[in-house]
Design a protein around this motif. Structure first.
Motif, PDB file in Angstrom:
ATOM      1  N   ASP A 148     -15.736 -28.105 -33.031  1.00 17.50           N
ATOM      2  CA  ASP A 148     -16.587 -27.722 -34.141  1.00 17.50           C
ATOM      3  C   ASP A 148     -18.039 -27.688 -33.658  1.00 17.50           C
ATOM      4  O   ASP A 148     -18.619 -28.729 -33.351  1.00 17.50           O
ATOM      5  CB  ASP A 148     -16.408 -28.763 -35.262  1.00 17.50           C
ATOM      6  CG  ASP A 148     -17.163 -28.377 -36.507  1.00 17.50           C
ATOM      7  OD1 ASP A 148     -18.090 -27.548 -36.413  1.00 17.50           O
ATOM      8  OD2 ASP A 148     -16.829 -28.914 -37.580  1.00 17.50           O
TER       9      ASP A 148
ATOM     10  N   VAL B  58      -8.611 -33.304 -32.996  1.00 19.37           N
ATOM     11  CA  VAL B  58      -9.962 -33.050 -33.504  1.00 19.37           C
ATOM     12  C   VAL B  58     -10.340 -31.643 -33.055  1.00 19.37           C
ATOM     13  O   VAL B  58     -10.388 -31.373 -31.860  1.00 19.37           O
ATOM     14  CB  VAL B  58     -10.975 -34.071 -32.943  1.00 19.37           C
ATOM     15  CG1 VAL B  58     -12.368 -33.786 -33.490  1.00 19.37           C
ATOM     16  CG2 VAL B  58     -10.547 -35.492 -33.261  1.00 19.37           C
TER      17      VAL B  58
ATOM     18  N   THR C  20     -21.006 -30.540 -32.209  1.00 22.95           N
ATOM     19  CA  THR C  20     -21.837 -30.530 -30.993  1.00 22.95           C
ATOM     20  C   THR C  20     -23.301 -30.619 -31.375  1.00 22.95           C
ATOM     21  O   THR C  20     -24.071 -31.405 -30.823  1.00 22.95           O
ATOM     22  CB  THR C  20     -21.625 -29.216 -30.203  1.00 22.95           C
ATOM     23  OG1 THR C  20     -20.270 -28.817 -30.309  1.00 22.95           O
ATOM     24  CG2 THR C  20     -21.982 -29.396 -28.751  1.00 22.95           C
TER      25      THR C  20
ATOM     26  N   GLY D 144     -14.714 -35.468 -24.375  1.00 20.13           N
ATOM     27  CA  GLY D 144     -15.218 -35.962 -25.644  1.00 20.13           C
ATOM     28  C   GLY D 144     -15.057 -37.455 -25.853  1.00 20.13           C
ATOM     29  O   GLY D 144     -15.021 -37.917 -26.985  1.00 20.13           O
TER      30      GLY D 144
HETATM   31  N1  LIG Z   1     -14.428 -31.664 -31.270  1.00 20.40           N
HETATM   32  C1  LIG Z   1     -15.574 -31.217 -30.739  1.00 20.40           C
HETATM   33  N2  LIG Z   1     -16.202 -30.152 -31.284  1.00 20.40           N
HETATM   34  C2  LIG Z   1     -17.340 -29.674 -30.742  1.00 20.40           C
HETATM   35  N3  LIG Z   1     -17.967 -30.186 -29.674  1.00 20.40           N
HETATM   36  C3  LIG Z   1     -17.395 -31.260 -29.086  1.00 20.40           C
HETATM   37  C4  LIG Z   1     -16.187 -31.838 -29.576  1.00 20.40           C
HETATM   38  N4  LIG Z   1     -15.876 -32.905 -28.790  1.00 20.40           N
HETATM   39  C5  LIG Z   1     -16.851 -32.971 -27.850  1.00 20.40           C
HETATM   40  N5  LIG Z   1     -17.759 -31.990 -28.018  1.00 20.40           N
HETATM   41  C6  LIG Z   1     -18.918 -31.725 -27.180  1.00 20.40           C
HETATM   42  O1  LIG Z   1     -18.425 -31.636 -25.843  1.00 20.40           O
HETATM   43  C7  LIG Z   1     -19.337 -32.213 -24.933  1.00 20.40           C
HETATM   44  C8  LIG Z   1     -18.645 -33.268 -24.063  1.00 20.40           C
HETATM   45  O2  LIG Z   1     -18.331 -34.375 -24.859  1.00 20.40           O
HETATM   46  P1  LIG Z   1     -18.573 -35.873 -24.377  1.00 20.40           P
HETATM   47  O3  LIG Z   1     -18.233 -36.738 -25.526  1.00 20.40           O
HETATM   48  O4  LIG Z   1     -19.923 -36.058 -23.799  1.00 20.40           O
HETATM   49  O5  LIG Z   1     -17.446 -35.980 -23.248  1.00 20.40           O
HETATM   50  P2  LIG Z   1     -17.135 -37.178 -22.204  1.00 20.40           P
HETATM   51  O6  LIG Z   1     -17.769 -38.421 -22.743  1.00 20.40           O
HETATM   52  O7  LIG Z   1     -15.637 -37.249 -22.184  1.00 20.40           O
HETATM   53  O8  LIG Z   1     -17.688 -36.729 -20.898  1.00 20.40           O
HETATM   54  C9  LIG Z   1     -20.495 -32.757 -25.783  1.00 20.40           C
HETATM   55  O9  LIG Z   1     -21.545 -31.842 -25.777  1.00 20.40           O
HETATM   56  C10 LIG Z   1     -19.916 -32.850 -27.167  1.00 20.40           C
HETATM   57  O10 LIG Z   1     -20.899 -32.659 -28.142  1.00 20.40           O
END
Ligand SMILES: Nc1ncnc2c1ncn2[C@@H]1O[C@H](COP(=O)(O)OP(=O)(O)O)[C@@H](O)[C@H]1O
Ligand SMILES: [Mg+2]
Ligand SMILES: [Zn+2]
Lengths: 326, 272
Positions: free
Chosen positions: B230, B227, B234, B28
């Protein structure tokens, strides 16, 4: 030709012709590449002698599989571990796992081998064994503490991968499974290039259902096409979660663009299966146990087993031809 | 000393630089980068985001600007502005690809060259915060980013993890990276801790719990909060909408707002 269009936008990604090519250092794509001088000097021409040595070494390895994903955290290493455990349940099958994630090695932890060190034997490094028929090699075994960071740029990582493929005493192996870091960069190019003369059966690509992950996976599939690596299929991980209390399913990572299913149809690659999110998978991995044997009847295990079977079938159909002598 | 100002070039108007790091992918980072940028904007700040994840740029989509282009001017690249007020500016390799599915199959040196350009050649103008989103790991992109940013004295790094031990292991190494490169750690965020079932409100720790806090304690750095996972977040990110504006009552909202507050406080200590 985009000549004279100002320097900055020349950074548009192009294809590197490869150091062995006649075009090395001279192609359009080489403009602005810091290696251009070195490549065009011709000093790099001619195949790396390691390629021959790796080819020799790989003669005793029947099948070579890569586990890839564009995105991190989608469950590549978990899948690699379970694929290895699943295949190794047949005691007559010899499995080797190579952790090519040099900066973020998770195989030692997932396989329950944290703190182990590799040993030097007469014929090279010997892998660390989970079971008699399941050996693992990872940069994690070369670090002295779990806090040690491998802050290496590309060439050093490539050197390590070369050593892993050339200098590890793998022995007679049925399946070599290579776990990779996310992305399409040094580690991936190196594994593919070093194994090019030894034939890779193909790649299994892991994703989660949401578009943010799929957009990276499409890039990964394009990478496979570019380097002519067969795609065995795609596994959609974490597709749905069944609440332990009310038993109803929810989508943790909603497949807003149709998930892996739609992507596979569009790109014409097989979908090997979907694995639901089961919190016990993570817990088993954290303590280095095989989820398949800890929860033999869970939907996730059944799905994993199905996928493993399909990969095995693929490899069997794709068995190496008799070595042709010219 | 005047020379120093001059050398700052395109970053001269940038007050605070924050890196978002994690050893692990998919934890995330881009989500936290995006939401922090939105939260800081809600606090009235001007924010830039520099996406140095060259192989997997996610921010353009998360801000719904994936179809836009960067332009060139005399001083370099003009970033993409996300809104009319130009309160969020973004630079990403996503804007340089001809097709969105193009794979950037580059080895280190080429990535390093582009990152250096990203750091010197983007005309950010006046910014309160520049958030730098990074790919997973501790390799070329990270070394180059930290080295090129060093003269501009970044405020520090926010390190993101998920709760499970496997992720925490990678993040421990990331903290070592910060120590070795002299980058201050502003704190650790534990993301995706706990999922509240939309049917019965039972909270399940999908990826266990507490790893982030433990890690922060072990490393002696601040813990910035959890966090929760949720699905609405997403979904918002998939569609490039402003989660913070749409779901101000969610648990994820309050966690993200707290982290943003912490950063604002750090920044004001630093400026005074
Ligand atoms: N707290 C959260 N609740 C729901 N979905 C999340 C949350 N944090 C991240 N995601 C989802 O998880 C996936 C990976 O997140 P991302 O920010 O792209 O990770 P990274 O940049 O570390 O590779 C994305 O689809 C994002 O929308
Ligand atoms: Mg990201
Ligand atoms: Zn429920």
């Amino acid at each position: 030709m985009a000549e004279g269009s100002g320097p900055a936008l020349d950074a548009r990604p192009h294809d590197c012709p490869g150091t062995g090519s006649d075009e090395a250092g001279k192609a359009d794509a080489c403009q602005g590449c810091p290696n251009q001088g070195l490549c065009s000097s011709g000093q790099l021409a001619g195949p790396d002698p390691a390629l021959e040595e790796i080819k020799e070494k790989m003669k005793t390895v029947k099948h070579k599989l890569l586990v890839l994903s564009g995105k991190g955290g989608v469950g590549k290493s978990t899948f690699t571990a379970l694929l290895a455990h699943g295949l190794a349940e047949d005691e007559t099958t010899q499995i080797a796992v190579l952790d090519a994630d040099i900066c973020g090695p998770s195989m030692p932890k997932i396989m329950g081998l944290e703190g182990e060190q590799v040993h030097q034997s007469g014929s090279g490094w010997s892998p660390v064994y989970v079971e008699e028929n399941l050996g693992v090699m990872s940069v994690g075994f070369l670090l002295s503490s779990p806090d040690d960071a491998v802050i290496w740029r590309g060439p050093k990582k490539n050197g390590m991968i070369k050593q892993f493929l050339r200098d590890v005493d793998w022995g007679e192996i049925d399946y070599l499974i290579v776990d990779t870091p996310p992305g399409t960069s040094d580690e991936h190019l190196s594994v593919v290039q070093f194994l090019s003369s030894a034939r890779i059966d193909g790649a299994v690509i892991i994703t989660t259902p949401q578009e943010v992950a799929l957009q990276d996976v499409r890039k990964e599939i394009n990478f496979c096409h570019k380097v002519k690596l067969p795609v065995i299929g795609v596994v959609e991980n974490m597709s749905g979660f069944v609440c332990p209390k009310c038993k109803k399913e929810s989508q943790i990572f909603p497949p807003t663009t149709g998930g892996a299913e739609m992507m596979c149809r569009t790109l014409n690659v097989p979908l090997l299966g979907k694995v639901p999110l089961d919190p016990q998978i993570g817990r088993s991995c954290d303590i280095g146990h095989s989820f398949l044997s800890e929860a033999p009847n869970s939907p996730a295990t059944l799905s994993y087993r199905n996928i493993i079977q399909r990969i095995q079938d693929y490899c069997n159909q794709n068995s190496p031809q008799e070595e042709k002598t010219i | 000393m005047e020379k120093v100002e001059e050398e700052k070039g395109n970053l001269a108007g940038v007050q605070h630089i924050i890196l978002v790091l994690s050893g692990k992918g998919g934890v995330g980072k881009s989500t936290i980068s995006t939401e922090l940028a939105l939260a800081l904007r809600h606090a009235g700040k001007k924010v830039g985001i520099l996406d140095v994840d060259l192989c997997g740029p996610s921010i353009p989509r998360m801000l719904n600007v994936q179809d836009r282009d960067v332009h060139q001017c005399d001083n370099g690249w003009v970033p993409v502005f996300v809104d009319k007020d130009k309160s969020i500016a973004l630079m990403s390799i996503g804007f340089l690809l001809e097709k969105p599915d193009d794979a950037v199959v580059w080895r280190g040196p080429k990535k390093n060259a582009l990152i250096k350009q990203f750091i010197t050649d983007v005309t950010w103008g006046e910014l309160d915060f520049l958030i730098v989103d990074t790919p997973p790991g501790t390799s070329d992109e990270h070394i180059s980013t930290v080295e090129s940013l060093r003269p501009f004295k970044p405020l520090g790094a926010v390190v993101v993890t998920t709760p499970q031990a496997v992720a925490v292991g990678d993040v421990r190494r990331e903290l070592t990276f910060c120590k070795k490169t002299g980058l201050r750690v502003l704190g650790v965020v534990e993301n995706m801790s706990g999922f509240v079932c939309p049917h019965c409100s039972e909270c399940t720790n999908l990826f266990s719990k507490g790893g982030g806090q433990e890690l922060a304690k072990h490393a002696g750095v601040p813990f910035l909060g959890c966090v929760p996972l949720d699905p609405q977040l997403t979904q918002s990110l998939e569609e490039g909408r402003d989660f913070l504006q749409e779901f101000p009552k969610s648990l994820a909202f309050s966690a993200l707002a707290d982290i943003a507050q912490h950063l604002l406080a750090e920044a004001s200590i630093c400026s005074s």
